[in-house]
Enzyme design. Structure first.
Site, mmCIF file in Angstrom:
data_model
loop_
_atom_site.group_PDB
_atom_site.id
_atom_site.type_symbol
_atom_site.label_atom_id
_atom_site.label_comp_id
_atom_site.label_asym_id
_atom_site.label_seq_id
_atom_site.Cartn_x
_atom_site.Cartn_y
_atom_site.Cartn_z
ATOM 1 N N ARG A 50 0.097 -1.115 -0.015
ATOM 2 C CA ARG A 50 0.047 0.303 -0.214
ATOM 3 C C ARG A 50 1.361 1.315 0.094
ATOM 4 O O ARG A 50 1.648 1.279 0.438
ATOM 5 C CB ARG A 50 -0.714 0.362 1.274
ATOM 6 N N ASP A 52 0.148 5.401 1.298
ATOM 7 C CA ASP A 52 -0.684 6.361 1.725
ATOM 8 C C ASP A 52 -0.983 7.566 1.006
ATOM 9 O O ASP A 52 -0.228 7.619 -0.148
ATOM 10 C CB ASP A 52 0.412 7.101 3.672
ATOM 11 N N ARG A 197 8.757 7.533 6.200
ATOM 12 C CA ARG A 197 8.826 8.837 6.412
ATOM 13 C C ARG A 197 9.318 9.205 7.947
ATOM 14 O O ARG A 197 9.400 10.378 8.043
ATOM 15 C CB ARG A 197 6.486 9.370 6.479
#
Length: 244
Positions: A50, A52, A197
């Site tokens: 995935r 975000d 991140r």
């Protein structure tokens, strides 16, 4: 039945992420809708993972199963004609029986882009994080080196992460300067939610002199998210490649 593998590029600003969402438009949704226009039937894409909301991809891999006997060009050129400008199929090929885009993946390469300088760049705004402060690149590289290996990355994940284990293997973390852009390339076997991140946010604090490069080892040992740096904005993150 055929297994079709796609390599998908997208600029993720307008999307709620890759995965189908109940309250937002996802990249998966627009690609599946375009496939219906070519196949005449609904298929479900299985992706390598995935991304975000707001995260981009140059090499997202996904597969689907179909019985339709269409040429491979239909799954690239044909689908691309039905996709919005910020999503495109870069490759389409026939995978071996049993291929699984997620479970067969052996590694991923993420790139985070920092735009450095006193003035913001409208052209780079959607794909980078603008940083005005001067950075100590040597200190950042030293901090990045501590992230390499099989480690517990509990301190570098979102509070919403549902992974059963926080142990992951990172192959490399490298910094490269190109003009006003600083690339932070992270390659590993797998990642936790927001892991790259949070790594970037912590490395940035090291570069700004707000913490020492040696703090990375302590963060890894303590496993406390609140002691690591902020989560860098999604705009600077891009999934570059998935390996099989």
């Amino acid at each position: 039945m055929r297994t079709i593998r796609l390599v998908i590029e997208y600029e993720g600003t307008a999307y709620a992420g890759w995965q189908l969402q109940p309250n937002g438009l996802s990249v998966q949704e627009v690609v599946e809708d375009a496939l219906v226009g070519v196949l005449g039937e609904k298929v479900r894409l299985i992706s390598s993972g995935r991304t975000d909301a707001g995260v981009h991809a140059r090499g997202m891999v996904a597969h689907f199963i179909t019985s339709r006997d269409l040429p491979l060009s239909a799954f690239r050129e044909g689908v691309n004609r039905l996709l919005p400008r910020d999503v495109a199929i870069q490759e389409a090929d026939e995978a071996p029986d049993g291929f699984h885009a997620r479970f067969d993946a052996r590694g991923k390469w993420y790139r985070y882009t920092l735009h450095l300088g006193p003035v913001r760049s409208p052209l780079a705004a959607r794909t980078s994080w603008h940083i005005r402060s001067a950075l100590d690149f040597d200190a950042m590289s030293a901090g990045a080196a501590a992230l390499v290996g099989t480690r517990d990355f509990a301190a570098f994940r979102s509070s919403a992460c549902e992974a059963r284990t926080t142990v992951r293997t990172i192959f490399s973390v490298e910094l490269a300067r190109e003009g006003d852009l600083l690339y932070i390339d992270v390659k590993g076997s797998g990642f936790l939610k927001n892991m790259v991140r949070v790594m970037v946010g912590t490395l940035l604090e090291i570069g700004m002199g707000k913490r020492h490069a040696g703090d990375m080892e302590q963060l890894l040992r303590q496993g406390c998210r609140t002691r690591a740096g902020r989560t860098a904005p999604s705009s600077g993150l891009c999934l570059m490649e998935v390996w099989y």
